[in-house]
Scaffold this active site. Structure first.
Site: not given
Length: 266
Positions: A18, A69, A90, A128, A211
């Site tokens: 990021s 989150k 997020n 999940g 992911l």
């Protein structure tokens, strides 16, 4: 030129790309923005108070990744958009001295599927039940997919039940077109599910999606071994990041422009 600080909260966080992709955008668009933004990784101890850290660091905006989150959803002054439905944030933005929470994971994931020409009229199994899983379930349901969720414990499954998902703590004897790993198993170089069970799911599926990004995870490696189409989280990362950048820029920079810059550096 004014300097503004941004960041990404997570634990672990050193793997995150990021900062690379956001800083490329802040550099590219500084003239249009009227400020120079700097975006950095922030390793947050598990017991930390996110809002206190955000304000203490003087941030103008931040992204939130594992495992914060759901906690981020609880500490915002305001929640906007699909984050209200998925109870997961997020993206944090300081707007008029209020901490506002958004979720760009849901749309980011959908856009990444669309980028791969994935068809909507299919069913999905999400492994999940954390913040990312919540966003994906909301987003996929909005696109007309039937969503099932498999988690090792009952924790968090009540949310998915209210959403109308089929929920399981033991692997269901069903076939699914899309298998999504939304657990943190890949970050620990582990499979999210018993290997033989996962093999059975993969053999009936059309796409395996992890992911995690940046390396061939055990989940994706197994799909590759079985010659099942697979995808990591790189496209989702860039799409959700470009959507977040649009928020950071107060909509001055459309996500499509941010996406092109981010894609060029990662």
């Amino acid at each position: 030129m004014k300097l503004k600080s941004f960041g990404v909260f997570g634990n672990p966080i050193k793997h995150s790309k990021s900062p690379l992709i956001h800083n490329a955008c802040f550099l590219t668009f500084q003239k249009e923005l009227g400020f120079l933004g700097h975006y950095h990784p922030i390793l947050l101890p598990l017991e930390s108070r996110i809002k206190n850290e955000f304000l203490h660091l003087g941030l103008s905006g931040a992204n939130v990744t594992l495992p914060f989150k759901e906690r981020a959803f609880q500490i915002c002054d305001k929640i906007k958009g699909i984050a209200l439905e998925c109870a997961s944030v997020n993206t944090l933005v300081l707007e008029n001295d209020e901490l506002v929470g958004y979720n760009t994971d849901a749309l980011g994931f959908y856009l990444s599927l669309k980028h791969q020409n994935y068809q909507n009229d299919q069913n999905a199994l999400i492994l999940g039940a954390g913040g990312s899983a919540k966003a994906l379930a909301c987003g996929l349901q909005k696109q007309g997919l039937k969503v099932s969720v498999l988690n090792r414990s009952a924790r968090g499954l009540d949310f998915f039940q209210r959403l109308g998902c089929d929920c399981f703590m033991e692997p269901p004897k069903s076939a699914f077109d899309l298998i999504i790993n939304a657990t943190s198993a890949s970050l620990h170089n582990e499979l999210p599910l018993n290997k033989e069970v996962l093999k059975g799911y993969f053999k009936e599926s059309k796409l395996a999606y992890d992911l995690a990004y940046g390396f061939l995870t055990p989940f994706l490696s197994l799909a590759k071994e079985l010659k099942i189409p697979f995808q990591d989280g790189k496209d989702m990362l860039i799409y959700q990041a470009s959507l977040s950048f649009e928020k950071f820029s107060d909509s001055q920079i459309p996500y499509s422009k941010a996406f092109e810059v981010m894609r060029s550096v990662f």
